[in-house]
Motif scaffolding. Structure first.
Motif, PDB file in Angstrom:
ATOM      1  N   THR A  29      15.085   1.300   0.414  1.00  7.00           N
ATOM      2  CA  THR A  29      16.173   1.938   1.167  1.00  7.00           C
ATOM      3  C   THR A  29      16.338   1.312   2.541  1.00  7.00           C
ATOM      4  OG1 THR A  29      14.880   3.701   2.260  1.00  7.00           O
ATOM      5  CG2 THR A  29      15.549   4.072  -0.022  1.00  7.00           C
ATOM      6  N   THR A  30      15.865   0.085   2.699  1.00 11.89           N
ATOM      7  CA  THR A  30      15.946  -0.603   3.985  1.00 11.89           C
ATOM      8  C   THR A  30      17.400  -0.766   4.408  1.00 11.89           C
ATOM      9  OG1 THR A  30      13.929  -1.800   3.490  1.00 11.89           O
ATOM     10  CG2 THR A  30      15.328  -2.714   5.204  1.00 11.89           C
ATOM     11  N   SER A  31      17.689  -0.460   5.676  1.00 13.73           N
ATOM     12  CA  SER A  31      19.067  -0.530   6.158  1.00 13.73           C
ATOM     13  C   SER A  31      19.290  -1.664   7.146  1.00 13.73           C
ATOM     14  CB  SER A  31      19.458   0.806   6.814  1.00 13.73           C
ATOM     15  OG  SER A  31      18.552   1.147   7.845  1.00 13.73           O
ATOM     16  N   TRP A  32      18.228  -2.356   7.537  1.00 11.49           N
ATOM     17  CA  TRP A  32      18.411  -3.512   8.415  1.00 11.49           C
ATOM     18  C   TRP A  32      17.446  -4.604   7.993  1.00 11.49           C
ATOM     19  CZ3 TRP A  32      16.434  -4.746  13.894  1.00 11.49           C
ATOM     20  CH2 TRP A  32      17.111  -5.866  14.397  1.00 11.49           C
ATOM     21  N   ARG A  33      16.354  -4.820   8.735  1.00 10.51           N
ATOM     22  CA  ARG A  33      15.404  -5.863   8.372  1.00 10.51           C
ATOM     23  C   ARG A  33      14.473  -5.342   7.274  1.00 10.51           C
ATOM     24  NH1 ARG A  33      13.092  -8.560  13.832  1.00 10.51           N
ATOM     25  NH2 ARG A  33      11.491  -6.961  13.607  1.00 10.51           N
ATOM     26  N   GLY A  34      14.155  -6.210   6.352  1.00 12.42           N
ATOM     27  CA  GLY A  34      13.215  -5.853   5.293  1.00 12.42           C
ATOM     28  C   GLY A  34      11.859  -6.479   5.527  1.00 12.42           C
ATOM     29  N   GLY A  35      11.086  -6.578   4.464  1.00 17.43           N
ATOM     30  CA  GLY A  35       9.785  -7.219   4.530  1.00 17.43           C
ATOM     31  C   GLY A  35       8.597  -6.292   4.494  1.00 17.43           C
ATOM     32  N   GLN A  36       8.856  -4.965   4.493  1.00 15.04           N
ATOM     33  CA  GLN A  36       7.717  -4.042   4.562  1.00 15.04           C
ATOM     34  C   GLN A  36       6.944  -3.944   3.254  1.00 15.04           C
ATOM     35  OE1 GLN A  36      11.015  -3.305   4.392  1.00 15.04           O
ATOM     36  NE2 GLN A  36      11.296  -1.151   4.873  1.00 15.04           N
ATOM     37  N   ALA A  37       7.494  -4.464   2.156  1.00 14.76           N
ATOM     38  CA  ALA A  37       6.714  -4.507   0.914  1.00 14.76           C
ATOM     39  C   ALA A  37       5.491  -5.401   1.064  1.00 14.76           C
ATOM     40  CB  ALA A  37       7.589  -4.999  -0.242  1.00 14.76           C
ATOM     41  N   GLN A  38       5.553  -6.349   2.001  1.00 19.82           N
ATOM     42  CA  GLN A  38       4.422  -7.231   2.245  1.00 19.82           C
ATOM     43  C   GLN A  38       3.390  -6.611   3.195  1.00 19.82           C
ATOM     44  OE1 GLN A  38       5.881 -11.089   3.553  1.00 19.82           O
ATOM     45  NE2 GLN A  38       7.752 -10.828   2.375  1.00 19.82           N
ATOM     46  N   GLY A  39       3.705  -5.445   3.723  1.00 22.74           N
ATOM     47  CA  GLY A  39       2.858  -4.833   4.742  1.00 22.74           C
ATOM     48  C   GLY A  39       1.430  -4.536   4.325  1.00 22.74           C
ATOM     49  N   PRO A  40       1.216  -3.854   3.189  1.00 30.07           N
ATOM     50  CA  PRO A  40      -0.166  -3.501   2.840  1.00 30.07           C
ATOM     51  C   PRO A  40      -1.104  -4.689   2.741  1.00 30.07           C
ATOM     52  CG  PRO A  40       1.365  -2.187   1.554  1.00 30.07           C
ATOM     53  CD  PRO A  40       2.193  -3.205   2.289  1.00 30.07           C
ATOM     54  N   ASN A  41      -0.677  -5.740   2.060  1.00 26.77           N
ATOM     55  CA  ASN A  41      -1.584  -6.883   1.907  1.00 26.77           C
ATOM     56  C   ASN A  41      -1.692  -7.712   3.178  1.00 26.77           C
ATOM     57  OD1 ASN A  41      -2.903  -6.677  -0.533  1.00 26.77           O
ATOM     58  ND2 ASN A  41      -1.300  -7.711  -1.681  1.00 26.77           N
ATOM     59  N   ALA A  42      -0.627  -7.728   4.000  1.00 27.29           N
ATOM     60  CA  ALA A  42      -0.739  -8.418   5.289  1.00 27.29           C
ATOM     61  C   ALA A  42      -1.757  -7.718   6.175  1.00 27.29           C
ATOM     62  CB  ALA A  42       0.623  -8.467   5.980  1.00 27.29           C
ATOM     63  N   LEU A  43      -1.765  -6.394   6.146  1.00 27.07           N
ATOM     64  CA  LEU A  43      -2.754  -5.632   6.916  1.00 27.07           C
ATOM     65  C   LEU A  43      -4.154  -5.925   6.396  1.00 27.07           C
ATOM     66  CD1 LEU A  43      -2.523  -1.909   7.964  1.00 27.07           C
ATOM     67  CD2 LEU A  43      -4.598  -2.811   6.946  1.00 27.07           C
ATOM     68  N   ARG A  44      -4.314  -5.934   5.086  1.00 31.51           N
ATOM     69  CA  ARG A  44      -5.636  -6.195   4.512  1.00 31.51           C
ATOM     70  C   ARG A  44      -6.129  -7.587   4.910  1.00 31.51           C
ATOM     71  NH1 ARG A  44      -3.029  -3.680  -0.367  1.00 31.51           N
ATOM     72  NH2 ARG A  44      -4.037  -1.672  -0.742  1.00 31.51           N
ATOM     73  N   ALA A  45      -5.244  -8.572   4.803  1.00 29.36           N
ATOM     74  CA  ALA A  45      -5.652  -9.938   5.148  1.00 29.36           C
ATOM     75  C   ALA A  45      -6.030 -10.040   6.623  1.00 29.36           C
ATOM     76  CB  ALA A  45      -4.526 -10.912   4.814  1.00 29.36           C
ATOM     77  N   ALA A  46      -5.234  -9.399   7.491  1.00 24.33           N
ATOM     78  CA  ALA A  46      -5.498  -9.458   8.927  1.00 24.33           C
ATOM     79  C   ALA A  46      -6.775  -8.724   9.296  1.00 24.33           C
ATOM     80  CB  ALA A  46      -4.320  -8.871   9.699  1.00 24.33           C
ATOM     81  N   SER A  47      -7.184  -7.762   8.484  1.00 22.84           N
ATOM     82  CA  SER A  47      -8.382  -6.988   8.814  1.00 22.84           C
ATOM     83  C   SER A  47      -9.645  -7.843   8.776  1.00 22.84           C
ATOM     84  CB  SER A  47      -8.531  -5.788   7.868  1.00 22.84           C
ATOM     85  OG  SER A  47      -8.887  -6.192   6.547  1.00 22.84           O
ATOM     86  N   ASP A  48      -9.557  -9.034   8.187  1.00 27.13           N
ATOM     87  CA  ASP A  48     -10.711  -9.945   8.219  1.00 27.13           C
ATOM     88  C   ASP A  48     -11.055 -10.375   9.639  1.00 27.13           C
ATOM     89  OD1 ASP A  48     -11.375  -9.941   5.579  1.00 27.13           O
ATOM     90  OD2 ASP A  48     -10.293 -11.775   5.069  1.00 27.13           O
ATOM     91  N   SER A  49     -10.093 -10.254  10.551  1.00 29.39           N
ATOM     92  CA  SER A  49     -10.332 -10.663  11.942  1.00 29.39           C
ATOM     93  C   SER A  49     -10.839  -9.513  12.805  1.00 29.39           C
ATOM     94  CB  SER A  49      -9.036 -11.214  12.550  1.00 29.39           C
ATOM     95  OG  SER A  49      -8.105 -10.166  12.788  1.00 29.39           O
ATOM     96  N   VAL A  50     -10.990  -8.337  12.216  1.00 28.33           N
ATOM     97  CA  VAL A  50     -11.322  -7.126  12.975  1.00 28.33           C
ATOM     98  C   VAL A  50     -12.779  -6.747  12.727  1.00 28.33           C
ATOM     99  CG1 VAL A  50     -10.778  -4.683  13.269  1.00 28.33           C
ATOM    100  CG2 VAL A  50      -8.930  -6.329  12.882  1.00 28.33           C
ATOM    101  N   GLU A  51     -13.509  -6.474  13.788  1.00 32.16           N
ATOM    102  CA  GLU A  51     -14.898  -6.024  13.648  1.00 32.16           C
ATOM    103  C   GLU A  51     -14.958  -4.611  13.064  1.00 32.16           C
ATOM    104  OE1 GLU A  51     -17.523  -7.670  13.938  1.00 32.16           O
ATOM    105  OE2 GLU A  51     -17.205  -9.337  15.328  1.00 32.16           O
TER     106      GLU A  51
END
Length: 269
Positions: A29-51
């Motif tokens: 139902t995105t009404s402007w910019r999309g891309g949030q379907a990639q959010g969960p795995n982007a967060l998981r991948a980025a968490s490798d940099s977090v203590e």
């Protein structure tokens, strides 16, 4: 076959976990910019940099015993995806665990709250740049712009922090609060569902969201909110609207991963 991503690169078996992460990469139902379907795995991948350790709350997040169930299948109707999410959140709560839903669009708050409400009276604390209180948007009753109105219809109390974008009539709503006084609007007798739309943060801190809005909150505000929330029983949370394609630096995904780590450390570790 590549290894499935998980938050912080680790995941306990479900029976051993206290906190259970569920990805719902909904982007319909995105009404402007999309891309949030990639959010969960982007967060998981980025968490490798977090203590694993939060120095703010003096907790190792691994003490929360986290399981990551991966993502629901997004290639179905919206109704089927939301129905499965509701059933999964209900199962997690019924098993005495803490559900953490990763979006995807903010619409995923609706089935999560619907599931939590089955266990008794409930209130929602939403961190969001937008009120999301429209009754209908672009002909849809269930979408990102109506998410908090649909949630409010299910619960006894809604409090919104960080809102700075309105469609007009919502300004009359009594649910808005600031990061310093929001706890006064929460009821101490009711459990809380925490809904975090990452656009509540100032876009200078987290630009990779679907609808960035100038004038947002900053990291000390978020940590202060978590400190206040420790006085309440928080049943679960969702974290939504990370759109990594709009931030090639990857900083927004790291910010999202850090926000999730701090929330888990503050509330459940």
């Amino acid at each position: 076959m590549p290894q499935r991503l998980s938050f912080l690169g680790t995941s306990l078996p479900y029976p051993e976990a206290r906190v259970v992460i569920l990805g719902v990469p909904l982007e319909r139902t995105t009404s402007w910019r999309g891309g949030q379907a990639q959010g969960p795995n982007a967060l998981r991948a980025a968490s490798d940099s977090v203590e694993f350790f939060s120095h703010h709350f003096r907790r190792d997040v691994r003490d929360a015993r986290i399981a990551d169930l991966g993502d629901l299948d997004p290639y179905r109707s919206v109704e089927e995806i939301l129905a499965e999410e509701e059933a999964e959140v209900e199962r997690i709560l019924r098993d005495g665990k803490i559900p953490v839903v990763l979006g995807g669009e903010h619409t995923v708050v609706i089935p999560a709250v619907r599931a939590a409400r089955k266990f008794g009276p409930l209130q929602v604390l939403a961190l969001d740049a937008h009120s999301d209180l429209r009754d209908e948007y672009l002909g849809l009753k269930v979408c990102h712009a109506t998410a908090l109105r649909r949630a409010r219809e299910l619960v006894e109390n809604l409090v919104v922090v960080g809102a700075r974008s309105f469609f007009g009539p919502d300004l009359e709503e009594p649910c808005f609060a600031g990061p310093k006084d929001f706890a006064q609007k929460l009821r101490p007798d009711l459990p809380v569902w925490l809904s975090v739309d990452l656009d509540f943060l100032d876009p200078s801190l987290c630009p990779g969201v679907t609808n960035p809005e100038p004038g947002g909150l900053f990291w000390p505000d978020f940590l202060g909110i978590l400190r206040e929330l420790r006085r309440f029983r928080v049943l679960g949370m969702d974290l939504v609207e990370l759109a990594p394609i709009w931030d090639p630096s990857g900083v927004s995904a790291v910010c999202a991963a850090k926000a999730l780590l701090e929330a888990i450390a503050a509330l459940w570790a």
